[in-house]
Design a protein around this motif. Sequence first.
Motif, PDB file in Angstrom:
ATOM      1  N   GLU A   5      -0.916 -27.435  45.998  1.00 17.32           N
ATOM      2  CA  GLU A   5       0.162 -26.943  46.874  1.00 17.32           C
ATOM      3  C   GLU A   5       1.356 -26.415  45.766  1.00 17.32           C
ATOM      4  O   GLU A   5       2.067 -25.375  46.386  1.00 17.32           O
ATOM      5  CB  GLU A   5       0.777 -28.190  47.542  1.00 17.32           C
ATOM      6  CG  GLU A   5       0.059 -28.764  48.580  1.00 17.32           C
ATOM      7  CD  GLU A   5       0.640 -30.462  49.109  1.00 17.32           C
ATOM      8  OE1 GLU A   5       0.423 -30.592  50.104  1.00 17.32           O
ATOM      9  OE2 GLU A   5       1.449 -30.995  48.277  1.00 17.32           O
ATOM     10  N   ALA A   6       1.351 -26.755  44.779  1.00 18.64           N
ATOM     11  CA  ALA A   6       2.303 -26.112  43.843  1.00 18.64           C
ATOM     12  C   ALA A   6       1.995 -24.511  43.549  1.00 18.64           C
ATOM     13  O   ALA A   6       2.729 -23.741  43.650  1.00 18.64           O
ATOM     14  CB  ALA A   6       2.506 -26.871  42.407  1.00 18.64           C
ATOM     15  N   PHE A   7       0.698 -24.465  43.239  1.00 15.38           N
ATOM     16  CA  PHE A   7       0.033 -23.081  43.114  1.00 15.38           C
ATOM     17  C   PHE A   7       0.249 -22.203  44.235  1.00 15.38           C
ATOM     18  O   PHE A   7       0.787 -20.977  44.125  1.00 15.38           O
ATOM     19  CB  PHE A   7      -1.328 -23.092  42.784  1.00 15.38           C
ATOM     20  CG  PHE A   7      -1.542 -23.299  41.120  1.00 15.38           C
ATOM     21  CD1 PHE A   7      -1.129 -22.447  40.293  1.00 15.38           C
ATOM     22  CD2 PHE A   7      -2.418 -24.458  40.699  1.00 15.38           C
ATOM     23  CE1 PHE A   7      -1.341 -22.559  38.853  1.00 15.38           C
ATOM     24  CE2 PHE A   7      -2.505 -24.575  39.433  1.00 15.38           C
ATOM     25  CZ  PHE A   7      -2.199 -23.553  38.477  1.00 15.38           C
ATOM     26  N   ASP A 109       9.777 -28.599  28.512  1.00 18.42           N
ATOM     27  CA  ASP A 109       8.332 -29.375  28.222  1.00 18.42           C
ATOM     28  C   ASP A 109       8.008 -28.974  26.910  1.00 18.42           C
ATOM     29  O   ASP A 109       7.677 -27.953  26.433  1.00 18.42           O
ATOM     30  CB  ASP A 109       7.529 -29.260  29.296  1.00 18.42           C
ATOM     31  CG  ASP A 109       6.494 -29.943  29.075  1.00 18.42           C
ATOM     32  OD1 ASP A 109       5.354 -29.803  28.047  1.00 18.42           O
ATOM     33  OD2 ASP A 109       6.208 -31.291  29.456  1.00 18.42           O
ATOM     34  N   PRO A 110       7.880 -29.709  25.797  1.00 16.26           N
ATOM     35  CA  PRO A 110       7.523 -29.552  24.446  1.00 16.26           C
ATOM     36  C   PRO A 110       6.105 -28.724  24.424  1.00 16.26           C
ATOM     37  O   PRO A 110       5.719 -28.051  23.626  1.00 16.26           O
ATOM     38  CB  PRO A 110       7.534 -30.524  23.508  1.00 16.26           C
ATOM     39  CG  PRO A 110       7.671 -31.744  24.408  1.00 16.26           C
ATOM     40  CD  PRO A 110       8.300 -31.146  25.786  1.00 16.26           C
ATOM     41  N   GLY A 155       2.115 -12.142  33.386  1.00 20.86           N
ATOM     42  CA  GLY A 155       1.817 -13.285  34.579  1.00 20.86           C
ATOM     43  C   GLY A 155       1.609 -14.439  34.087  1.00 20.86           C
ATOM     44  O   GLY A 155       2.027 -15.724  34.536  1.00 20.86           O
ATOM     45  N   GLY A 156       0.975 -14.762  32.887  1.00 21.79           N
ATOM     46  CA  GLY A 156       0.858 -16.083  32.343  1.00 21.79           C
ATOM     47  C   GLY A 156       2.432 -16.561  31.426  1.00 21.79           C
ATOM     48  O   GLY A 156       2.560 -17.846  31.699  1.00 21.79           O
ATOM     49  N   PHE A 157       3.125 -15.834  31.124  1.00 21.67           N
ATOM     50  CA  PHE A 157       4.366 -16.212  30.890  1.00 21.67           C
ATOM     51  C   PHE A 157       5.223 -16.591  32.024  1.00 21.67           C
ATOM     52  O   PHE A 157       5.853 -17.667  32.172  1.00 21.67           O
ATOM     53  CB  PHE A 157       5.186 -15.217  30.266  1.00 21.67           C
ATOM     54  CG  PHE A 157       4.915 -15.025  28.838  1.00 21.67           C
ATOM     55  CD1 PHE A 157       5.322 -15.703  27.801  1.00 21.67           C
ATOM     56  CD2 PHE A 157       4.288 -13.997  28.306  1.00 21.67           C
ATOM     57  CE1 PHE A 157       5.145 -15.564  26.352  1.00 21.67           C
ATOM     58  CE2 PHE A 157       3.688 -13.836  26.979  1.00 21.67           C
ATOM     59  CZ  PHE A 157       4.278 -14.594  26.158  1.00 21.67           C
ATOM     60  N   TYR A 158       5.200 -15.943  33.162  1.00 19.10           N
ATOM     61  CA  TYR A 158       5.695 -16.385  34.204  1.00 19.10           C
ATOM     62  C   TYR A 158       5.464 -17.633  34.989  1.00 19.10           C
ATOM     63  O   TYR A 158       6.209 -18.512  35.196  1.00 19.10           O
ATOM     64  CB  TYR A 158       5.759 -15.455  35.559  1.00 19.10           C
ATOM     65  CG  TYR A 158       6.587 -15.711  36.601  1.00 19.10           C
ATOM     66  CD1 TYR A 158       7.780 -15.381  36.918  1.00 19.10           C
ATOM     67  CD2 TYR A 158       5.684 -16.355  37.671  1.00 19.10           C
ATOM     68  CE1 TYR A 158       8.436 -15.828  38.085  1.00 19.10           C
ATOM     69  CE2 TYR A 158       6.398 -16.738  38.978  1.00 19.10           C
ATOM     70  CZ  TYR A 158       7.788 -16.312  39.108  1.00 19.10           C
ATOM     71  OH  TYR A 158       8.552 -16.991  40.055  1.00 19.10           O
ATOM     72  N   LEU A 159       3.997 -18.083  34.920  1.00 22.81           N
ATOM     73  CA  LEU A 159       3.448 -19.018  35.141  1.00 22.81           C
ATOM     74  C   LEU A 159       3.793 -20.332  34.353  1.00 22.81           C
ATOM     75  O   LEU A 159       4.414 -21.515  34.772  1.00 22.81           O
ATOM     76  CB  LEU A 159       1.741 -19.194  35.187  1.00 22.81           C
ATOM     77  CG  LEU A 159       1.113 -19.093  36.461  1.00 22.81           C
ATOM     78  CD1 LEU A 159      -0.246 -19.090  36.220  1.00 22.81           C
ATOM     79  CD2 LEU A 159       1.477 -20.160  37.468  1.00 22.81           C
ATOM     80  N   LEU A 160       3.879 -20.188  33.153  1.00 18.48           N
ATOM     81  CA  LEU A 160       4.476 -21.233  32.047  1.00 18.48           C
ATOM     82  C   LEU A 160       5.920 -21.525  32.274  1.00 18.48           C
ATOM     83  O   LEU A 160       6.431 -22.689  32.347  1.00 18.48           O
ATOM     84  CB  LEU A 160       4.322 -20.542  30.678  1.00 18.48           C
ATOM     85  CG  LEU A 160       3.013 -20.665  30.138  1.00 18.48           C
ATOM     86  CD1 LEU A 160       3.166 -20.052  28.703  1.00 18.48           C
ATOM     87  CD2 LEU A 160       2.550 -22.298  29.821  1.00 18.48           C
ATOM     88  N   SER A 161       6.871 -20.392  32.802  1.00 16.44           N
ATOM     89  CA  SER A 161       8.303 -20.912  33.168  1.00 16.44           C
ATOM     90  C   SER A 161       8.222 -21.657  34.457  1.00 16.44           C
ATOM     91  O   SER A 161       9.116 -22.058  34.599  1.00 16.44           O
ATOM     92  CB  SER A 161       8.938 -19.485  33.229  1.00 16.44           C
ATOM     93  OG  SER A 161       8.551 -18.683  34.147  1.00 16.44           O
ATOM     94  N   ALA A 163       5.906 -23.609  35.482  1.00 18.05           N
ATOM     95  CA  ALA A 163       5.191 -24.865  35.278  1.00 18.05           C
ATOM     96  C   ALA A 163       6.039 -26.115  34.682  1.00 18.05           C
ATOM     97  O   ALA A 163       5.842 -27.269  34.860  1.00 18.05           O
ATOM     98  CB  ALA A 163       3.862 -24.748  34.194  1.00 18.05           C
ATOM     99  N   ASP A 164       7.413 -25.709  33.996  1.00 16.37           N
ATOM    100  CA  ASP A 164       8.255 -26.450  33.770  1.00 16.37           C
ATOM    101  C   ASP A 164       8.968 -27.225  35.228  1.00 16.37           C
ATOM    102  O   ASP A 164       9.376 -28.497  34.723  1.00 16.37           O
ATOM    103  CB  ASP A 164       9.343 -25.699  33.140  1.00 16.37           C
ATOM    104  CG  ASP A 164      10.028 -26.506  31.824  1.00 16.37           C
ATOM    105  OD1 ASP A 164       9.221 -27.496  31.492  1.00 16.37           O
ATOM    106  OD2 ASP A 164      11.211 -26.368  31.670  1.00 16.37           O
ATOM    107  N   GLU A 165       8.830 -26.655  36.361  1.00 17.25           N
ATOM    108  CA  GLU A 165       9.190 -27.062  37.364  1.00 17.25           C
ATOM    109  C   GLU A 165       8.389 -28.091  38.071  1.00 17.25           C
ATOM    110  O   GLU A 165       8.703 -29.103  38.857  1.00 17.25           O
ATOM    111  CB  GLU A 165       9.774 -26.190  38.453  1.00 17.25           C
ATOM    112  CG  GLU A 165      10.760 -25.072  38.053  1.00 17.25           C
ATOM    113  CD  GLU A 165      10.651 -24.203  38.848  1.00 17.25           C
ATOM    114  OE1 GLU A 165      10.655 -24.287  40.353  1.00 17.25           O
ATOM    115  OE2 GLU A 165      10.983 -22.954  38.599  1.00 17.25           O
ATOM    116  N   PHE A 166       7.074 -28.037  37.520  1.00 17.78           N
ATOM    117  CA  PHE A 166       6.110 -29.009  38.335  1.00 17.78           C
ATOM    118  C   PHE A 166       5.109 -29.608  37.255  1.00 17.78           C
ATOM    119  O   PHE A 166       4.019 -28.989  36.759  1.00 17.78           O
ATOM    120  CB  PHE A 166       5.154 -27.875  39.110  1.00 17.78           C
ATOM    121  CG  PHE A 166       5.860 -27.072  40.155  1.00 17.78           C
ATOM    122  CD1 PHE A 166       6.084 -27.694  41.444  1.00 17.78           C
ATOM    123  CD2 PHE A 166       6.198 -25.766  40.020  1.00 17.78           C
ATOM    124  CE1 PHE A 166       7.039 -27.011  42.446  1.00 17.78           C
ATOM    125  CE2 PHE A 166       6.991 -24.972  40.773  1.00 17.78           C
ATOM    126  CZ  PHE A 166       7.354 -25.673  42.019  1.00 17.78           C
TER     127      PHE A 166
END
Length: 279
Positions: A5-7, A109-110, A155-161, A163-166
């Motif tokens: 759902e998050a994706f 997130d570390p 795109g990977g950097f955006y996903l990492l940014s 992912a901190d929310e989820f």
Amino acid sequence: MTRLEAFGMIVAQATRGELVFPTSVNAALKLQLALADPDCHIDHAIKLVLGEPALAARTVALANTAVFSRGGGETITGARGAVMRVGYRNLYSLVAAMVVRQFGSKIADPDLRAMALQLWEHTAHVAALAYVIARRVTGVDADTALFAGIVHEVGGFYLLSRADEFPGLLAAGGEQWMQSAEEVISREVMRRLLIPEPVATAIECLRDGLLSIPPDSLLDTLLLAKQLAPVASPLQDSYLEMLTPSESVIDFIIDNETLKTILAESADEVKSMCAALLV
């Protein structure tokens, strides 16, 4: 909310143009747009560079790399001389690097921060290698190759940014979802960042691209650079690894001794340029 759902939510937002950028990214984008203006005067460009200490340091560092100081040029110590030496196109690439790095600047997130750091190290190596490979192997425009290397993992950097929310979004087991999500997200982020179409197309083709014989395109340049980068992407999945040319494939397409010679002769250039990007 489940990971699927998050994706789905992140992808849906991206396709609607509702990209969530950190404030620092938006500020860097304004600088990027200013430098993209063909009427941007050199004095205004220097003023913009001086307004961003990290960019100023990176520009001076790049100007003093082996690539730009060939022939034993004097050491550059100021922004004006640095901008004049590297040129607008490479200055624009440095601003793009600043934009990309800002995506990971606010991650709390570390584990995600460590992934973002590794992804940037991978990116810097790919960009530096792409510049050299373009000049020495594929014959494509080296400045374009440098820029493409810098933005190829946006795109990977955006996903990492996000992912901190989820929490757990990028945990093991969701690789297939991440592949599909990153493909869509990359396309939308590149559109928002005004990435030129030839560069965006090459990046989009990385996932299923095959190396040409002989290698002569921007896509070939990126594929070779990713294979030769000493730091792997933390987001690189097994599917992409199968399609990235192996050392045996590279040996078949480019004589191993020739490639070794090229890389050995360019080692200082790659090392110094990579260090400048990592400032």
